[in-house]
Design a protein around this motif. Structure first.
Motif, PDB file in Angstrom:
ATOM      1  N   CYS A  31       0.852  -1.184   0.000  1.00  0.00           N
ATOM      2  CA  CYS A  31       0.000   0.000   0.000  1.00  0.00           C
ATOM      3  C   CYS A  31       0.893   1.241   0.000  1.00  0.00           C
ATOM      4  O   CYS A  31       1.767   1.375   0.863  1.00  0.00           O
ATOM      5  CB  CYS A  31      -0.916  -0.006   1.222  1.00  0.00           C
ATOM      6  N   ARG A  32       0.661   2.151  -0.938  1.00  0.00           N
ATOM      7  CA  ARG A  32       1.479   3.364  -1.015  1.00  0.00           C
ATOM      8  C   ARG A  32       1.337   4.235   0.227  1.00  0.00           C
ATOM      9  O   ARG A  32       2.286   4.881   0.652  1.00  0.00           O
ATOM     10  CB  ARG A  32       1.096   4.184  -2.232  1.00  0.00           C
ATOM     11  N   ASP A  33       0.156   4.264   0.805  1.00  0.00           N
ATOM     12  CA  ASP A  33      -0.094   5.142   1.949  1.00  0.00           C
ATOM     13  C   ASP A  33       0.478   4.601   3.256  1.00  0.00           C
ATOM     14  O   ASP A  33       1.031   5.355   4.046  1.00  0.00           O
ATOM     15  CB  ASP A  33      -1.596   5.386   2.113  1.00  0.00           C
ATOM     16  N   THR A  34       0.317   3.302   3.483  1.00  0.00           N
ATOM     17  CA  THR A  34       0.714   2.732   4.771  1.00  0.00           C
ATOM     18  C   THR A  34       2.029   1.972   4.723  1.00  0.00           C
ATOM     19  O   THR A  34       2.637   1.724   5.765  1.00  0.00           O
ATOM     20  CB  THR A  34      -0.359   1.761   5.288  1.00  0.00           C
ATOM     21  N   GLY A  35       2.456   1.573   3.530  1.00  0.00           N
ATOM     22  CA  GLY A  35       3.662   0.769   3.415  1.00  0.00           C
ATOM     23  C   GLY A  35       3.450  -0.676   3.810  1.00  0.00           C
ATOM     24  O   GLY A  35       4.400  -1.436   3.924  1.00  0.00           O
ATOM     25  N   LYS A  36       2.200  -1.074   4.034  1.00  0.00           N
ATOM     26  CA  LYS A  36       1.906  -2.449   4.441  1.00  0.00           C
ATOM     27  C   LYS A  36       1.684  -3.328   3.215  1.00  0.00           C
ATOM     28  O   LYS A  36       1.170  -2.888   2.191  1.00  0.00           O
ATOM     29  CB  LYS A  36       0.676  -2.480   5.342  1.00  0.00           C
TER      30      LYS A  36
END
Length: 140
Positions: A31-36
């Motif tokens: 995920c680009r936003d969370t890095g997960k």
């Protein structure tokens, strides 16, 4: 969810002579936003003979998943141990520079305890880190 490092471990059990980043590439969506991680890791490129089928990869993962997770936990714990050793080295040299032999001795014992972490019962999944001596206070 299967991680990049876990899939590499599983593949290397069957293909020990192949190197990730050379003979094959593994990737995972993030995920680009969370890095997960958002999806299980997968083979994204294979540059050697005999690429395994999806079914063969699934069988390898089923066979080695637990060992792969322990392997990755061990890698992460050793990386954390190395970070703690670096901090302890600085504490040790500071104690030596100030002539505090007692603190240097205690930090030296802590450093030795860190080196022995991989031999602790429960390593890498369930163990207790050695206690760090207080860097700012005088040690008993």
């Amino acid at each position: 969810m299967l991680t990049h490092d876990e899939l590499i471990f599983c593949l290397q059990q069957k293909y020990p002579d192949l190197a990730h980043g050379v003979d094959f590439w593994v990737g995972q969506s993030m995920c680009r936003d969370t890095g997960k991680q958002t999806e299980a890791a997968r083979i994204i490129a294979w540059h050697a003979d005999g690429q395994p089928t999806d079914e063969e990869v699934a069988a390898l993962v089923e066979q080695y998943r637990d060992a792969a997770r322990l392997h990755v936990l061990g890698q992460r714990a050793r990386e954390e141990r190395d970070r703690r050793l670096e901090a302890a080295d600085a504490m040790f040299y500071k104690a030596m520079d100030t002539g505090d032999a007692s603190k240097a001795q205690q930090v030296g014992q802590y450093r030795q305890a860190l080196r022995e972490v991989p031999e602790l019962p429960g390593f890498p999944a369930d163990f207790t880190w050695p206690s760090m001596p207080d860097a700012g206070a005088a040690l008993p």
